[in-house]
Design a protein around this motif. Structure first.
Motif, short mmCIF file in Angstrom:
data_model
loop_
_atom_site.label_atom_id
_atom_site.label_comp_id
_atom_site.label_asym_id
_atom_site.label_seq_id
_atom_site.Cartn_x
_atom_site.Cartn_y
_atom_site.Cartn_z
N HIS A 98 0.84 -1.19 0.00
CA HIS A 98 0.00 0.00 0.00
C HIS A 98 0.89 1.25 0.00
CE1 HIS A 98 -4.14 -1.69 1.39
NE2 HIS A 98 -3.54 -2.47 0.53
N ALA A 99 0.39 2.32 -0.62
CA ALA A 99 1.18 3.54 -0.72
C ALA A 99 0.26 4.74 -0.59
CB ALA A 99 1.93 3.60 -2.04
N ALA A 100 0.81 5.85 -0.11
CA ALA A 100 0.04 7.08 0.01
C ALA A 100 1.00 8.26 -0.09
CB ALA A 100 -0.72 7.13 1.32
N ARG A 101 0.52 9.33 -0.74
CA ARG A 101 1.28 10.57 -0.86
C ARG A 101 0.40 11.69 -0.33
NH1 ARG A 101 3.87 6.83 -1.81
NH2 ARG A 101 5.19 6.35 -3.61
N PHE A 102 0.95 12.50 0.56
CA PHE A 102 0.18 13.60 1.14
C PHE A 102 0.97 14.90 1.03
CE2 PHE A 102 -0.83 9.84 3.84
CZ PHE A 102 -2.16 9.69 3.47
N VAL A 103 0.26 15.98 0.69
CA VAL A 103 0.84 17.33 0.76
C VAL A 103 0.12 18.05 1.89
CG1 VAL A 103 1.30 19.48 -0.45
CG2 VAL A 103 1.31 17.32 -1.71
N LEU A 104 0.87 18.41 2.91
CA LEU A 104 0.30 18.97 4.14
C LEU A 104 0.71 20.43 4.26
CD1 LEU A 104 -1.08 18.65 6.91
CD2 LEU A 104 1.09 17.80 7.80
N GLY A 105 -0.29 21.30 4.38
CA GLY A 105 -0.02 22.73 4.57
C GLY A 105 -0.07 23.09 6.03
N ASP A 128 4.21 2.42 1.98
CA ASP A 128 5.08 3.46 1.41
C ASP A 128 4.33 4.79 1.53
OD1 ASP A 128 6.86 5.00 0.03
OD2 ASP A 128 6.40 4.15 -1.94
N ILE A 129 4.56 5.50 2.64
CA ILE A 129 3.86 6.75 2.93
C ILE A 129 4.85 7.90 2.81
CG2 ILE A 129 2.48 8.03 4.61
CD1 ILE A 129 1.85 5.29 5.91
N ARG A 130 4.51 8.89 2.01
CA ARG A 130 5.40 10.03 1.80
C ARG A 130 4.65 11.33 2.09
NH1 ARG A 130 8.85 8.10 -3.57
NH2 ARG A 130 8.83 5.87 -3.05
N LEU A 131 5.35 12.23 2.77
CA LEU A 131 4.73 13.47 3.25
C LEU A 131 5.52 14.66 2.73
CD1 LEU A 131 2.52 14.57 5.21
CD2 LEU A 131 4.26 14.53 7.00
N ASN A 286 -11.81 9.17 1.16
CA ASN A 286 -10.59 8.50 0.72
C ASN A 286 -9.94 7.79 1.89
OD1 ASN A 286 -7.46 8.60 0.43
ND2 ASN A 286 -8.22 8.76 -1.67
N ALA A 287 -9.69 6.49 1.75
CA ALA A 287 -9.23 5.69 2.89
C ALA A 287 -7.90 6.16 3.44
CB ALA A 287 -9.14 4.22 2.47
N ALA A 288 -6.95 6.50 2.57
CA ALA A 288 -5.65 6.96 3.04
C ALA A 288 -5.77 8.30 3.77
CB ALA A 288 -4.68 7.07 1.87
N HIS A 289 -6.59 9.19 3.25
CA HIS A 289 -6.78 10.49 3.89
C HIS A 289 -7.48 10.33 5.24
CE1 HIS A 289 -5.67 13.36 0.55
NE2 HIS A 289 -5.68 12.19 -0.07
N LYS A 290 -8.44 9.43 5.30
CA LYS A 290 -9.10 9.18 6.59
C LYS A 290 -8.09 8.65 7.61
CE LYS A 290 -13.27 7.32 6.50
NZ LYS A 290 -14.41 6.42 6.12
N TRP A 291 -7.20 7.80 7.17
CA TRP A 291 -6.15 7.29 8.07
C TRP A 291 -5.28 8.44 8.58
CZ3 TRP A 291 -0.84 7.66 7.51
CH2 TRP A 291 -0.08 6.96 8.46
N LEU A 292 -4.84 9.33 7.68
CA LEU A 292 -4.01 10.45 8.09
C LEU A 292 -4.73 11.33 9.10
CD1 LEU A 292 -1.42 12.17 7.70
CD2 LEU A 292 -2.67 13.42 5.93
N ARG A 293 -6.00 11.66 8.82
CA ARG A 293 -6.75 12.51 9.75
C ARG A 293 -6.88 11.85 11.12
NH1 ARG A 293 -10.17 13.03 5.06
NH2 ARG A 293 -11.84 11.84 6.05
N GLY A 294 -7.11 10.53 11.11
CA GLY A 294 -7.22 9.82 12.38
C GLY A 294 -5.94 9.85 13.18
N GLU A 295 -4.79 9.72 12.50
CA GLU A 295 -3.51 9.74 13.20
C GLU A 295 -3.22 11.13 13.76
OE1 GLU A 295 -1.75 7.13 14.05
OE2 GLU A 295 -3.38 6.02 13.11
N ILE A 296 -3.51 12.18 12.98
CA ILE A 296 -3.30 13.54 13.48
C ILE A 296 -4.20 13.81 14.68
CG2 ILE A 296 -3.64 15.98 12.91
CD1 ILE A 296 -2.69 15.30 10.06
N PHE A 297 -5.44 13.37 14.61
CA PHE A 297 -6.36 13.57 15.73
C PHE A 297 -5.88 12.82 16.98
CE2 PHE A 297 -10.22 12.60 18.18
CZ PHE A 297 -10.74 13.87 18.33
N ARG A 298 -5.39 11.61 16.79
CA ARG A 298 -4.91 10.81 17.92
C ARG A 298 -3.71 11.50 18.58
NH1 ARG A 298 -0.85 7.42 18.44
NH2 ARG A 298 -0.37 7.47 16.21
N ILE A 299 -2.79 12.01 17.78
CA ILE A 299 -1.62 12.71 18.33
C ILE A 299 -2.06 13.98 19.06
CG2 ILE A 299 0.45 14.01 17.67
CD1 ILE A 299 0.72 11.93 15.35
#
Length: 304
Positions: A98-105, A128-131, A286-299
């Motif tokens: 699985h792979a994901a690419r995120f651009v975070l502002g 393979d997650i890239r930020l 989007n499943a990858a984006h939902k995962w990212l949001r969940g991790e940020i919220f958890r932190i």
């Protein structure tokens, strides 16, 4: 009756694959839970649309034609693509393929407070997650970048205004503290008089020249002398060390950028303010984006 390739649909393609796999019209009817005449009628429609018999009698059963053998792989792939259109994708961070690419502002406050824990977690994942992190400031810029797809996600102060296509989730509240070099201050600037008598640095993000701290002082008939203005929190830490300059900054920087500086409570009544995460509604499921949001919220909840 006029029939062309536009008459193909999911049901007919599934019918073709079922007959192909079963090697029998009767077997296909049983597997699909329909009558044999229904399968026979569907097969006849397929033959007219495709222009090939597709299946011919062979002993007591049927065999695919060479054309049926040629197209069966493409039909399987097409059906899978059609299924995927109606399903939300799956993202498993513990799966290597699985792979994901995120651009975070965001700005360097969030880089210092939230992103270290996020990056450590990302690097512990098998996927393979890239930020990519880009600086942003102000409601208008954040909303425009999200709408244009130039960023996927943003973490920022509470945005001003309501935007129907921008979703948000509150993360935590923050409050102000005063930071100073203890070698240049015998007493901390922890009273209104000592605070206003000091020389100050301030951080102004982007093109913003509006300071809530200065507005508060003005409302109380007070002022401060600002001798340094910078556009990032890291800059103020680098420049005020070894001087008598003080800075009023978000309190959670004490464990990161402002580590080693003295600090005290901001000596005025300044209400807490909220940080939130933002995304465009097109990425809501989007499943990858939902995962990212969940991790940020958890932190962020660990910071609350």
């Amino acid at each position: 009756m006029s029939i062309d390739e536009l008459d193909l649909d999911y049901r007919l393609l599934r019918l073709f694959l079922t007959i192909y796999d079963e090697g029998s019209v009767t077997g296909a009817a049983n597997r699909l839970g329909v009558g044999q005449p229904t399968v026979s009628h569907g097969l006849e429609r397929l033959r007219h649309i495709i222009g090939d018999p597709l299946f011919v009698r062979s002993g007591r059963g049927i065999s695919p034609t060479s054309h049926a053998d040629e197209i069966v792989g493409r039909v399987r792939a097409l059906l899978q693509d059609m299924r995927n259109l109606s399903r939300v994708g799956v993202f498993d961070p513990d799966t290597a393929d699985h792979a994901a690419r995120f651009v975070l502002g965001t700005n360097d406050y969030e880089v210092a407070v939230i992103l270290p824990a996020l990056m450590r977690h990302i690097r512990s994942c098998a996927a393979d997650i890239r930020l990519k992190v880009v600086p942003v400031s102000g409601s208008d810029q954040i909303v425009a970048l999200l709408r244009d797809g130039k960023i996927d996600h943003a973490i920022s102060l509470q945005l001003n205004g309501k935007f129907g296509d921008i979703a948000q989730q509150g993360l935590f509240h923050e409050h102000m503290s005063c930071f100073y070099d203890p070698a240049h201050h015998d007493v901390p600037p922890d009273t209104p008089d000592r605070f206003c008598a000091a020389v100050h640095a301030r951080v102004m993000l982007g093109n913003n020249e509006h300071s809530a701290v200065d507005d508060l002082l003005q409302a109380q008939g007070r002022t401060r002398r600002t001798v340094l203005q910078v556009s990032s929190f890291a800059s103020v830490a680098n420049l005020m060390g070894g001087t008598d300059v003080i800075a009023t900054l978000p309190s959670r920087l004490v464990d990161g950028i402002m580590h080693g500086f003295g600090h005290c409570a901001f000596p005025f009544d300044f209400p807490p303010y909220r940080f939130s995460q933002y995304w465009h509604v097109r990425n809501a499921e989007n499943a990858a984006h939902k995962w990212l949001r969940g991790e940020i919220f958890r932190i962020a909840k660990r910071l609350a």
